[in-house]
Each structure stands twice: as C-alpha cells, then as structure tokens.
Enzyme design. Structure first.
Site, PDB file in Angstrom:
ATOM      1  N   ARG A  46      14.178 -12.623  -9.404  1.00  0.00           N
ATOM      2  CA  ARG A  46      14.830 -11.358  -9.762  1.00  0.00           C
ATOM      3  C   ARG A  46      16.309 -11.502  -9.431  1.00  0.00           C
ATOM      4  NH1 ARG A  46      16.833 -11.234  -5.381  1.00  0.00           N
ATOM      5  NH2 ARG A  46      17.647  -9.212  -5.889  1.00  0.00           N
ATOM      6  N   GLY A  47      17.085 -10.456  -9.781  1.00  0.00           N
ATOM      7  CA  GLY A  47      18.540 -10.555  -9.650  1.00  0.00           C
ATOM      8  C   GLY A  47      19.100 -10.970 -11.006  1.00  0.00           C
ATOM      9  N   ALA A  48      20.108 -10.228 -11.478  1.00  0.00           N
ATOM     10  CA  ALA A  48      20.549 -10.380 -12.871  1.00  0.00           C
ATOM     11  C   ALA A  48      20.911 -11.827 -13.266  1.00  0.00           C
ATOM     12  CB  ALA A  48      21.720  -9.429 -13.140  1.00  0.00           C
ATOM     13  N   ARG A  80      12.466  -7.841 -18.636  1.00  0.00           N
ATOM     14  CA  ARG A  80      13.111  -6.776 -17.838  1.00  0.00           C
ATOM     15  C   ARG A  80      14.291  -6.249 -18.651  1.00  0.00           C
ATOM     16  NH1 ARG A  80      14.075  -7.535 -11.614  1.00  0.00           N
ATOM     17  NH2 ARG A  80      13.904  -5.274 -11.671  1.00  0.00           N
ATOM     18  N   GLN A 176      14.240  -5.664  -1.044  1.00  0.00           N
ATOM     19  CA  GLN A 176      15.064  -6.867  -1.248  1.00  0.00           C
ATOM     20  C   GLN A 176      15.995  -7.112  -0.059  1.00  0.00           C
ATOM     21  OE1 GLN A 176      14.463  -4.552  -3.575  1.00  0.00           O
ATOM     22  NE2 GLN A 176      14.494  -5.400  -5.645  1.00  0.00           N
ATOM     23  N   ASP A 215      23.500  -5.087 -12.427  1.00  0.00           N
ATOM     24  CA  ASP A 215      22.677  -5.641 -13.512  1.00  0.00           C
ATOM     25  C   ASP A 215      23.360  -5.500 -14.859  1.00  0.00           C
ATOM     26  OD1 ASP A 215      20.713  -5.443 -11.286  1.00  0.00           O
ATOM     27  OD2 ASP A 215      19.492  -6.352 -12.869  1.00  0.00           O
ATOM     28  N   ASN A 225      23.048  -0.646 -11.118  1.00  0.00           N
ATOM     29  CA  ASN A 225      22.604  -1.566 -10.065  1.00  0.00           C
ATOM     30  C   ASN A 225      21.393  -0.950  -9.374  1.00  0.00           C
ATOM     31  OD1 ASN A 225      22.897  -4.032  -8.549  1.00  0.00           O
ATOM     32  ND2 ASN A 225      23.578  -2.783  -6.820  1.00  0.00           N
ATOM     33  N   LYS A 226      20.844  -1.678  -8.429  1.00  0.00           N
ATOM     34  CA  LYS A 226      19.623  -1.274  -7.734  1.00  0.00           C
ATOM     35  C   LYS A 226      19.672   0.191  -7.293  1.00  0.00           C
ATOM     36  CE  LYS A 226      16.653  -3.105  -7.291  1.00  0.00           C
ATOM     37  NZ  LYS A 226      15.553  -2.890  -8.263  1.00  0.00           N
TER      38      LYS A 226
HETATM   39  O1  MRU Z   1      15.220  -5.446  -9.200  1.00  0.00           O
HETATM   40  P1  MRU Z   1      16.103  -6.581  -8.798  1.00  0.00           P
HETATM   41  O2  MRU Z   1      15.777  -7.128  -7.446  1.00  0.00           O
HETATM   42  O3  MRU Z   1      16.163  -7.645  -9.855  1.00  0.00           O
HETATM   43  O4  MRU Z   1      17.541  -5.936  -8.693  1.00  0.00           O
HETATM   44  C1  MRU Z   1      18.621  -6.757  -8.336  1.00  0.00           C
HETATM   45  C2  MRU Z   1      19.888  -6.019  -8.204  1.00  0.00           C
HETATM   46  O5  MRU Z   1      19.951  -4.823  -8.405  1.00  0.00           O
HETATM   47  C3  MRU Z   1      21.093  -6.813  -7.879  1.00  0.00           C
HETATM   48  O6  MRU Z   1      22.010  -6.037  -7.153  1.00  0.00           O
HETATM   49  C4  MRU Z   1      21.768  -7.279  -9.183  1.00  0.00           C
HETATM   50  O7  MRU Z   1      20.855  -7.902 -10.022  1.00  0.00           O
HETATM   51  C5  MRU Z   1      22.885  -8.207  -8.910  1.00  0.00           C
HETATM   52  S1  MRU Z   1      22.261  -9.712  -8.236  1.00  0.00           S
HETATM   53  C6  MRU Z   1      23.435 -10.829  -8.074  1.00  0.00           C
END
Ligand code: MRU
Length: 314
Positions: A46-48, A80, A176, A215, A225-226
């Site tokens: 996970r993570g963009a 996603r 996370q 994201d 973002n999250k």
């Molecule tokens: O749901 P996730 O864990 O994929 O969400 C991740 C985030 O919101 C991060 O802040 C974002 O992807 C940037 S990661 C470098």
C-alpha cells in the site's frame, strides 16, 4: 536502505506483506497481474508510489505470458481508486512494446528512489536544524520504492546527522502509523513516539511541522490523503504549525480540477469493528472512508523532487 517492499525476479514479484508487519516478516509471491491486483486491493502492499510501481511490475508479469494486456491493465486499475500513481504508472507503460515492460518497471522503481531522495533534500531544508515533526499514516520505504515521501524527508534529516523527533499518529483503523511507521523508525534508529490520533491536538503545539504524503493532489492543490489528514491540517492552521504535503510529481493529477473530483475509496467496515478475529464494536453500521480531502488553502507547501510546487505550475 533497510526496508524494501517489493522484489522483482522477472517471472515473479515478491511483496513484503504489510498486513502482518511488524509481528511477522512474510513475503507474498505473485506470478500474474491478477494476483498483483488482488495483493494491492488487500493491502499486502500500500502507499501511492508503491502501488504504482507494483502495478507496473504486475503488467510486466503478464507481458511475458499474455498477448492482450488489456484485461491485466483493467484489473490493476480497479484494485484501488484513490492513488493516481497507479494510473500514472500504467499509462507510462501503455506506450511501450511488451518486451520492454519489465525493464521499464525496474527503471520506474529506481527512479522512485532517486525522486524520493531528492524530495527528502528539499523537505529537509525547510525544517529547523533539529526538528520535531508530526507524521500521519505510513509514507516511508514501505509506501514507496524504498525511501519515502514525508517519512523520506524525516530519513533525509536523519541521514544528514541532524536530530529529528517523530510523533507518529497510529492511523486508525488500519494502524499504518502504529505498525509500519513505528517499525520503520525503529529499523533506522529514528526517535519516534507513537500516539493515538486523538492526541494530535495536544502534541501539535510542540511540533515544528506536520509532514504527510498524498494519494492524489488535484490541479488546484486539494489533497487526498489517509483519513485523518484533514483534521490535522485544520489543527496545524489553528496552532500556526506549517503543514507540508510531500509528493512525487506523479501524485499531482493535472487532469483532476479539484478535490471534489477525486474518487475516495470506501473500505470494509470490519476494519473498524475489530482486528485479528476480535470484534470490539457494538453491531451498528460503520462508515470507513480510507481518505479525506484537505483543501489547498490549508497546505503550507507541496514538497516535490523539483522543489516546492504551487498549483498551476509545471
Ligand atoms: O491506505 P494506504 O495505506 O495505501 O494509504 C497511504 C497513504 O495515505 C499515504 O499517506 C500516501 O499513499 C502517500 S505514501 C508515500
């Protein structure tokens, strides 16, 4: 570089299983694009930026096996919805011949590391000599090609021999922050204190900056973002603390006018109701949006590998 979320072997992709960290270090093996799409959807990875690189490797896996890559591409795109890096990565590969995809995915992975390190230097220069920062979610090596965006800035400050203290919000419901950011900081010897998300208002007056990733950033600067990022931005504005969004340029979606056009993923209510087979919530409906949108007006700056970005600039 201590943490590496994905390892590509040409005919298979190994993904460090982020669902079970930090308790167990296990790898999930994928041999097809559909398996990779499932791994992204289930948040093995996970993570963009990490999602984008993983999707590129996924397409490369099928390029060696299938004549038509359209099905693979659609499966990956649907895995996603919020992280624009996924579409960005697949669009870049779409113009290449099948036999070039594996090398292109490897190059994208290597580029991401270099981009994050350049972004880290830009962000590190914005902070006081020995800063204290608040960080949300996980934006580190696990979320990227191996360095990090917001946590990459932290890593860069640390690598410069400066003292940096991180308040890591646990990031309900998937944790996370508690599971991944805290673990990464531990691996690197970065000072990190974990706190529940609702302690942010109490600790923020003691912070020099809030650092988050994203994201997707819309063309006007609205930032997805999250979930929980928006309330941090409001708090940061209230306390006069700079709020920086750290993103590779590929996370800025020029085709998306503003935050209202960013698709927000809704995840399974079971993530809120309990964990690991234990249910702690009473049986009422749950709403589990995975991301929120922070209006551009609350962002002090977007840190990219090319310097500070402003809406409307290239
Ligand atoms: O749901 P996730 O864990 O994929 O969400 C991740 C985030 O919101 C991060 O802040 C974002 O992807 C940037 S990661 C470098």
């Amino acid at each position: 570089m201590v943490v590496q979320p994905m390892v590509f072997h040409g005919d298979r992709l190994l993904l460090l299983d982020q669902r079970v960290l930090p308790g167990r270090v296990e790898w999930v093996e994928c041999r097809t694009a559909v398996q990779v799409a499932d791994a992204i959807r289930l948040m093995v990875v996970r993570g963009a930026p990490a999602i984008g690189i993983t999707a590129a490797y996924g397409l490369a896996l099928d390029a060696g096996r299938c004549a038509d890559l359209n099905e693979a591409r659609q499966a990956l795109l649907a895995s996603r919805p919020t992280a624009v890096n996924l579409r960005w990565a697949l669009d870049r590969l779409a113009v290449l011949p099948a036999d070039a995809l594996a090398d292109a995915a490897r190059a994208m992975h290597a580029d991401d590391l270099a981009i994050n390190q350049a972004m880290g230097a830009v962000g590190a220069a914005l902070l006081p000599p020995d800063p204290t920062v608040y960080h949300h979610c996980n934006t580190g090596a696990l979320a990227t090609g191996g360095w990090g965006t917001a946590l990459g800035v932290v890593r860069s400050v640390h690598a410069q021999g400066r003292r940096i203290r991180v308040w890591a919000g646990e990031t309900r419901p998937w944790l996370q922050g508690a599971r991944l950011t805290a673990w990464e900081c531990l691996q690197e010897g970065i000072e990190c204190t974990l706190l529940v998300d609702s302690a942010a208002a109490t600790v923020l007056p003691r912070c020099d900056a809030v650092l988050v990733g994203a994201d997707r950033v819309a063309a006007n600067g609205d930032t997805a973002n999250k979930i929980g990022t928006l309330q941090l931005a409001i708090l940061a504005r209230h306390f006069g603390v700079p709020f920086y969004v750290c993103v590779p340029r590929s996370t800025i979606d020029d085709a998306c006018a503003d935050g209202a056009h960013i698709p927000i993923e809704a995840r399974d209510p079971s993530e809120i109701r309990g964990y690991g087979g234990v249910t702690w919530a009473a049986d009422v409906p749950c709403w589990n949006p995975s991301f929120d949108v922070t209006p551009a007006s609350l962002v002090s700056g977007w840190v990219t590998e090319r310097g500070l970005w402003t809406p409307g600039s290239a």
